[in-house]
Motif scaffolding. Structure first.
Motif, PDB file in Angstrom:
ATOM      1  N   SER A  15     -43.062  49.252  33.332  1.00 25.18           N
ATOM      2  CA  SER A  15     -42.755  48.116  32.348  1.00 25.18           C
ATOM      3  C   SER A  15     -43.275  46.741  32.674  1.00 25.18           C
ATOM      4  CB  SER A  15     -41.774  48.162  31.665  1.00 25.18           C
ATOM      5  OG  SER A  15     -40.932  47.433  32.618  1.00 25.18           O
ATOM      6  N   GLY A  16     -43.793  46.760  33.668  1.00 24.64           N
ATOM      7  CA  GLY A  16     -44.108  45.172  34.131  1.00 24.64           C
ATOM      8  C   GLY A  16     -45.152  45.310  34.232  1.00 24.64           C
ATOM      9  N   ILE A  17     -45.895  46.096  34.986  1.00 26.45           N
ATOM     10  CA  ILE A  17     -47.829  46.421  35.259  1.00 26.45           C
ATOM     11  C   ILE A  17     -47.962  46.471  33.531  1.00 26.45           C
ATOM     12  CG2 ILE A  17     -49.558  48.041  35.380  1.00 26.45           C
ATOM     13  CD1 ILE A  17     -47.562  48.695  38.190  1.00 26.45           C
ATOM     14  N   ILE A  18     -47.585  46.852  32.483  1.00 25.06           N
ATOM     15  CA  ILE A  18     -48.615  47.338  31.173  1.00 25.06           C
ATOM     16  C   ILE A  18     -48.037  46.112  30.503  1.00 25.06           C
ATOM     17  CG2 ILE A  18     -47.930  48.748  29.192  1.00 25.06           C
ATOM     18  CD1 ILE A  18     -47.113  50.988  31.081  1.00 25.06           C
ATOM     19  N   THR A  19     -46.775  45.340  30.649  1.00 22.23           N
ATOM     20  CA  THR A  19     -46.704  44.119  30.248  1.00 22.23           C
ATOM     21  C   THR A  19     -47.262  43.130  30.471  1.00 22.23           C
ATOM     22  OG1 THR A  19     -44.040  44.477  29.820  1.00 22.23           O
ATOM     23  CG2 THR A  19     -44.837  42.541  29.418  1.00 22.23           C
ATOM     24  N   ALA A  20     -47.425  43.383  31.940  1.00 25.64           N
ATOM     25  CA  ALA A  20     -49.263  42.047  32.310  1.00 25.64           C
ATOM     26  C   ALA A  20     -50.090  42.190  31.870  1.00 25.64           C
ATOM     27  CB  ALA A  20     -48.900  42.471  33.870  1.00 25.64           C
ATOM     28  N   VAL A  21     -51.074  43.816  31.958  1.00 21.45           N
ATOM     29  CA  VAL A  21     -51.958  44.461  30.819  1.00 21.45           C
ATOM     30  C   VAL A  21     -51.726  43.862  29.862  1.00 21.45           C
ATOM     31  CG1 VAL A  21     -53.628  46.013  30.383  1.00 21.45           C
ATOM     32  CG2 VAL A  21     -52.733  46.195  32.656  1.00 21.45           C
ATOM     33  N   ASN A  22     -50.962  44.106  28.842  1.00 23.30           N
ATOM     34  CA  ASN A  22     -50.952  43.957  27.277  1.00 23.30           C
ATOM     35  C   ASN A  22     -51.270  42.538  27.442  1.00 23.30           C
ATOM     36  OD1 ASN A  22     -51.011  46.199  27.130  1.00 23.30           O
ATOM     37  ND2 ASN A  22     -49.109  46.848  26.595  1.00 23.30           N
ATOM     38  N   ARG A  23     -50.025  42.149  27.471  1.00 29.18           N
ATOM     39  CA  ARG A  23     -50.044  40.219  27.145  1.00 29.18           C
ATOM     40  C   ARG A  23     -50.087  39.395  28.165  1.00 29.18           C
ATOM     41  NH1 ARG A  23     -45.068  37.906  25.690  1.00 29.18           N
ATOM     42  NH2 ARG A  23     -45.340  36.040  26.583  1.00 29.18           N
TER      43      ARG A  23
ATOM     44  N   PHE B 102     -43.705  35.857  30.202  1.00 28.65           N
ATOM     45  CA  PHE B 102     -43.800  37.715  30.554  1.00 28.65           C
ATOM     46  C   PHE B 102     -42.414  37.782  31.261  1.00 28.65           C
ATOM     47  CE2 PHE B 102     -43.511  40.023  33.906  1.00 28.65           C
ATOM     48  CZ  PHE B 102     -44.380  40.731  34.177  1.00 28.65           C
ATOM     49  N   PRO B 103     -41.336  36.553  32.075  1.00 30.69           N
ATOM     50  CA  PRO B 103     -40.087  37.512  32.346  1.00 30.69           C
ATOM     51  C   PRO B 103     -39.025  37.742  31.191  1.00 30.69           C
ATOM     52  CG  PRO B 103     -40.541  35.532  33.600  1.00 30.69           C
ATOM     53  CD  PRO B 103     -41.544  35.356  32.361  1.00 30.69           C
TER      54      PRO B 103
END
Length: 78
Positions: A27-35, A41-42
């Motif tokens: 979820s952290g990686i995908i969130t970082a890639v998408n936004r 971010f947190p």
């Protein structure tokens, strides 16, 4: 002090820890890639994790034994 969990709970503990790690990392990686990684971010990561983890935990409980049996069948002994 040593934390010891009875062996009968090993599968449940494995699923719990694996689901926490995988849901948190993915979820952290995908969130970082998408936004991107910014001030929001947190909170976005936490939201994604809270959606992903309750799905990941029961899936690992169900799928891990099947995957282990498959691996046992396709791997040569020794």
């Amino acid at each position: 002090m040593s934390l010891r969990v009875p062996a009968r709970h090993a599968g449940l503990l494995f699923a719990f820890l694996m689901s926490l790690l995988m849901a948190g990392l993915m979820s952290g990686i995908i969130t970082a890639v998408n936004r991107g990684v910014d001030a929001g971010f947190p909170a976005a990561w936490l939201h994604s994790f809270l959606v992903a983890w309750p799905i990941a935990f029961p899936l690992i409980l169900v799928l891990a034994p099947r995957v282990r049996r498959f691996v046992d069948r396709v791997c040569a002994p020794g």
